[in-house]
Design a protein around this motif. Sequence first.
Motif, PDB file in Angstrom:
ATOM      1  N   PHE A 159       0.826  -1.200   0.000  1.00  0.00           N
ATOM      2  CA  PHE A 159       0.000   0.000   0.000  1.00  0.00           C
ATOM      3  C   PHE A 159       0.859   1.248   0.000  1.00  0.00           C
ATOM      4  CE2 PHE A 159      -2.962  -3.152   1.596  1.00  0.00           C
ATOM      5  CZ  PHE A 159      -4.051  -2.882   0.809  1.00  0.00           C
ATOM      6  N   MET A 160       0.385   2.268  -0.710  1.00  0.00           N
ATOM      7  CA  MET A 160       1.112   3.526  -0.812  1.00  0.00           C
ATOM      8  C   MET A 160       0.674   4.459   0.318  1.00  0.00           C
ATOM      9  SD  MET A 160       0.891   3.911  -4.914  1.00  0.00           S
ATOM     10  CE  MET A 160       2.129   5.165  -5.048  1.00  0.00           C
ATOM     11  N   THR A 161       1.597   5.229   0.838  1.00  0.00           N
ATOM     12  CA  THR A 161       1.309   6.068   2.000  1.00  0.00           C
ATOM     13  C   THR A 161       0.383   7.233   1.665  1.00  0.00           C
ATOM     14  OG1 THR A 161       3.305   7.327   1.577  1.00  0.00           O
ATOM     15  CG2 THR A 161       3.473   5.529   3.145  1.00  0.00           C
ATOM     16  N   GLU A 162       0.417   7.740   0.425  1.00  0.00           N
ATOM     17  CA  GLU A 162      -0.401   8.899   0.066  1.00  0.00           C
ATOM     18  C   GLU A 162      -1.898   8.588   0.148  1.00  0.00           C
ATOM     19  OE1 GLU A 162       1.772   7.714  -2.665  1.00  0.00           O
ATOM     20  OE2 GLU A 162       3.390   8.626  -1.544  1.00  0.00           O
ATOM     21  N   SER A 163      -2.293   7.414  -0.322  1.00  0.00           N
ATOM     22  CA  SER A 163      -3.716   7.097  -0.387  1.00  0.00           C
ATOM     23  C   SER A 163      -4.244   6.456   0.884  1.00  0.00           C
ATOM     24  CB  SER A 163      -3.998   6.178  -1.573  1.00  0.00           C
ATOM     25  OG  SER A 163      -3.414   4.917  -1.348  1.00  0.00           O
ATOM     26  N   ALA A 164      -3.369   5.786   1.632  1.00  0.00           N
ATOM     27  CA  ALA A 164      -3.822   5.073   2.829  1.00  0.00           C
ATOM     28  C   ALA A 164      -2.751   5.124   3.912  1.00  0.00           C
ATOM     29  CB  ALA A 164      -4.160   3.640   2.469  1.00  0.00           C
ATOM     30  N   PRO A 165      -2.658   6.235   4.658  1.00  0.00           N
ATOM     31  CA  PRO A 165      -1.623   6.327   5.699  1.00  0.00           C
ATOM     32  C   PRO A 165      -1.763   5.237   6.764  1.00  0.00           C
ATOM     33  CG  PRO A 165      -2.768   8.430   5.429  1.00  0.00           C
ATOM     34  CD  PRO A 165      -3.448   7.430   4.555  1.00  0.00           C
ATOM     35  N   GLU A 166      -3.008   4.815   7.021  1.00  0.00           N
ATOM     36  CA  GLU A 166      -3.221   3.775   8.047  1.00  0.00           C
ATOM     37  C   GLU A 166      -2.751   2.402   7.580  1.00  0.00           C
ATOM     38  OE1 GLU A 166      -6.895   3.945   5.523  1.00  0.00           O
ATOM     39  OE2 GLU A 166      -5.605   5.425   6.463  1.00  0.00           O
ATOM     40  N   LEU A 167      -2.606   2.205   6.276  1.00  0.00           N
ATOM     41  CA  LEU A 167      -2.160   0.927   5.721  1.00  0.00           C
ATOM     42  C   LEU A 167      -0.726   0.978   5.212  1.00  0.00           C
ATOM     43  CD1 LEU A 167      -5.345   0.032   3.642  1.00  0.00           C
ATOM     44  CD2 LEU A 167      -4.679  -0.932   5.829  1.00  0.00           C
ATOM     45  N   ALA A 168      -0.032   2.062   5.438  1.00  0.00           N
ATOM     46  CA  ALA A 168       1.318   2.255   4.891  1.00  0.00           C
ATOM     47  C   ALA A 168       2.247   1.129   5.326  1.00  0.00           C
ATOM     48  CB  ALA A 168       1.880   3.590   5.344  1.00  0.00           C
ATOM     49  N   GLY A 169       2.959   0.575   4.363  1.00  0.00           N
ATOM     50  CA  GLY A 169       3.916  -0.488   4.648  1.00  0.00           C
ATOM     51  C   GLY A 169       3.313  -1.879   4.707  1.00  0.00           C
ATOM     52  N   ARG A 170       2.006  -1.989   4.686  1.00  0.00           N
ATOM     53  CA  ARG A 170       1.345  -3.294   4.733  1.00  0.00           C
ATOM     54  C   ARG A 170       1.282  -3.884   3.329  1.00  0.00           C
ATOM     55  NH1 ARG A 170      -4.898  -4.423   5.927  1.00  0.00           N
ATOM     56  NH2 ARG A 170      -4.760  -6.660   5.938  1.00  0.00           N
ATOM     57  N   SER A 171       1.469  -5.189   3.220  1.00  0.00           N
ATOM     58  CA  SER A 171       1.377  -5.834   1.913  1.00  0.00           C
ATOM     59  C   SER A 171       0.347  -6.953   1.951  1.00  0.00           C
ATOM     60  CB  SER A 171       2.734  -6.377   1.474  1.00  0.00           C
ATOM     61  OG  SER A 171       3.130  -7.427   2.301  1.00  0.00           O
ATOM     62  N   LEU A 172      -0.248  -7.208   0.806  1.00  0.00           N
ATOM     63  CA  LEU A 172      -1.265  -8.246   0.642  1.00  0.00           C
ATOM     64  C   LEU A 172      -0.993  -9.018  -0.639  1.00  0.00           C
ATOM     65  CD1 LEU A 172      -4.680  -6.432   1.195  1.00  0.00           C
ATOM     66  CD2 LEU A 172      -3.656  -8.098   2.693  1.00  0.00           C
ATOM     67  N   ILE A 173      -1.542 -10.217  -0.722  1.00  0.00           N
ATOM     68  CA  ILE A 173      -1.544 -10.971  -1.975  1.00  0.00           C
ATOM     69  C   ILE A 173      -2.937 -10.836  -2.560  1.00  0.00           C
ATOM     70  CG2 ILE A 173      -1.411 -13.261  -3.002  1.00  0.00           C
ATOM     71  CD1 ILE A 173       0.719 -13.925  -0.976  1.00  0.00           C
ATOM     72  N   ARG A 174      -3.012 -10.390  -3.810  1.00  0.00           N
ATOM     73  CA  ARG A 174      -4.288 -10.173  -4.470  1.00  0.00           C
ATOM     74  C   ARG A 174      -4.313 -10.881  -5.813  1.00  0.00           C
ATOM     75  NH1 ARG A 174      -7.773  -6.318  -2.104  1.00  0.00           N
ATOM     76  NH2 ARG A 174      -9.125  -7.138  -3.710  1.00  0.00           N
ATOM     77  N   ASN A 175      -5.507 -11.188  -6.288  1.00  0.00           N
ATOM     78  CA  ASN A 175      -5.706 -11.741  -7.623  1.00  0.00           C
ATOM     79  C   ASN A 175      -6.120 -10.602  -8.544  1.00  0.00           C
ATOM     80  OD1 ASN A 175      -5.172 -14.371  -6.827  1.00  0.00           O
ATOM     81  ND2 ASN A 175      -7.291 -14.726  -6.235  1.00  0.00           N
ATOM     82  N   VAL A 176      -5.487 -10.517  -9.701  1.00  0.00           N
ATOM     83  CA  VAL A 176      -5.748  -9.447 -10.665  1.00  0.00           C
ATOM     84  C   VAL A 176      -6.129 -10.074 -11.992  1.00  0.00           C
ATOM     85  CG1 VAL A 176      -4.764  -7.457 -11.848  1.00  0.00           C
ATOM     86  CG2 VAL A 176      -4.043  -7.984  -9.519  1.00  0.00           C
ATOM     87  N   LYS A 177      -7.221  -9.593 -12.569  1.00  0.00           N
ATOM     88  CA  LYS A 177      -7.611 -10.068 -13.892  1.00  0.00           C
ATOM     89  C   LYS A 177      -7.138  -9.047 -14.911  1.00  0.00           C
ATOM     90  CE  LYS A 177     -11.361 -11.909 -16.534  1.00  0.00           C
ATOM     91  NZ  LYS A 177     -12.644 -12.533 -16.518  1.00  0.00           N
ATOM     92  N   GLY A 178      -6.413  -9.506 -15.882  1.00  0.00           N
ATOM     93  CA  GLY A 178      -5.888  -8.617 -16.902  1.00  0.00           C
ATOM     94  C   GLY A 178      -4.381  -8.474 -16.774  1.00  0.00           C
ATOM     95  N   PRO A 179      -3.778  -7.775 -17.727  1.00  0.00           N
ATOM     96  CA  PRO A 179      -2.313  -7.657 -17.730  1.00  0.00           C
ATOM     97  C   PRO A 179      -1.813  -6.794 -16.573  1.00  0.00           C
ATOM     98  CG  PRO A 179      -3.264  -6.313 -19.459  1.00  0.00           C
ATOM     99  CD  PRO A 179      -4.384  -7.093 -18.865  1.00  0.00           C
ATOM    100  N   VAL A 180      -0.769  -7.265 -15.906  1.00  0.00           N
ATOM    101  CA  VAL A 180      -0.166  -6.526 -14.798  1.00  0.00           C
ATOM    102  C   VAL A 180       1.303  -6.912 -14.723  1.00  0.00           C
ATOM    103  CG1 VAL A 180      -0.734  -8.241 -13.027  1.00  0.00           C
ATOM    104  CG2 VAL A 180      -0.457  -5.863 -12.380  1.00  0.00           C
ATOM    105  N   ARG A 181       2.140  -5.974 -14.305  1.00  0.00           N
ATOM    106  CA  ARG A 181       3.564  -6.262 -14.136  1.00  0.00           C
ATOM    107  C   ARG A 181       4.075  -5.490 -12.920  1.00  0.00           C
ATOM    108  NH1 ARG A 181       5.439  -3.205 -19.610  1.00  0.00           N
ATOM    109  NH2 ARG A 181       4.530  -1.212 -19.069  1.00  0.00           N
ATOM    110  N   GLU A 182       5.286  -5.813 -12.501  1.00  0.00           N
ATOM    111  CA  GLU A 182       5.867  -5.169 -11.331  1.00  0.00           C
ATOM    112  C   GLU A 182       5.963  -3.671 -11.562  1.00  0.00           C
ATOM    113  OE1 GLU A 182       9.470  -6.969  -9.922  1.00  0.00           O
ATOM    114  OE2 GLU A 182       8.673  -8.977 -10.226  1.00  0.00           O
ATOM    115  N   GLY A 183       5.632  -2.919 -10.526  1.00  0.00           N
ATOM    116  CA  GLY A 183       5.672  -1.467 -10.614  1.00  0.00           C
ATOM    117  C   GLY A 183       4.337  -0.831 -10.950  1.00  0.00           C
ATOM    118  N   ASP A 184       3.371  -1.621 -11.408  1.00  0.00           N
ATOM    119  CA  ASP A 184       2.042  -1.073 -11.705  1.00  0.00           C
ATOM    120  C   ASP A 184       1.358  -0.650 -10.410  1.00  0.00           C
ATOM    121  OD1 ASP A 184       2.404  -1.553 -14.360  1.00  0.00           O
ATOM    122  OD2 ASP A 184       0.966  -3.202 -14.497  1.00  0.00           O
TER     123      ASP A 184
END
Length: 94
Positions: free
Chosen positions: A54-79
Amino acid sequence: FWLKARRSASQNPPEQFKSLAIIMDAGGVKLAKVEKVLGRTGSRGGVIQVRVMFMTESAPELAGRSLIRNVKGPVREGDILALLETEREARRLR
């Protein structure tokens, strides 16, 4: 014609969608950056499993937290993904 007239007469969402609208409005969109692409999943491989941070700008309460998510469609590192829901985590690939 009948469906169009009926739809315009009723501007309120159906009861089953009201709770969903409340949940989505309460949290808003959270931005998360894709750290790592873990692999493909789904019966035909149409879903990509990624680890996001999670990015700090959009969610300060979630900053530094990571999750595993399923994404439909093309995605690559840095998106950057816009997540409406941040509580659920995807099951790991086997």
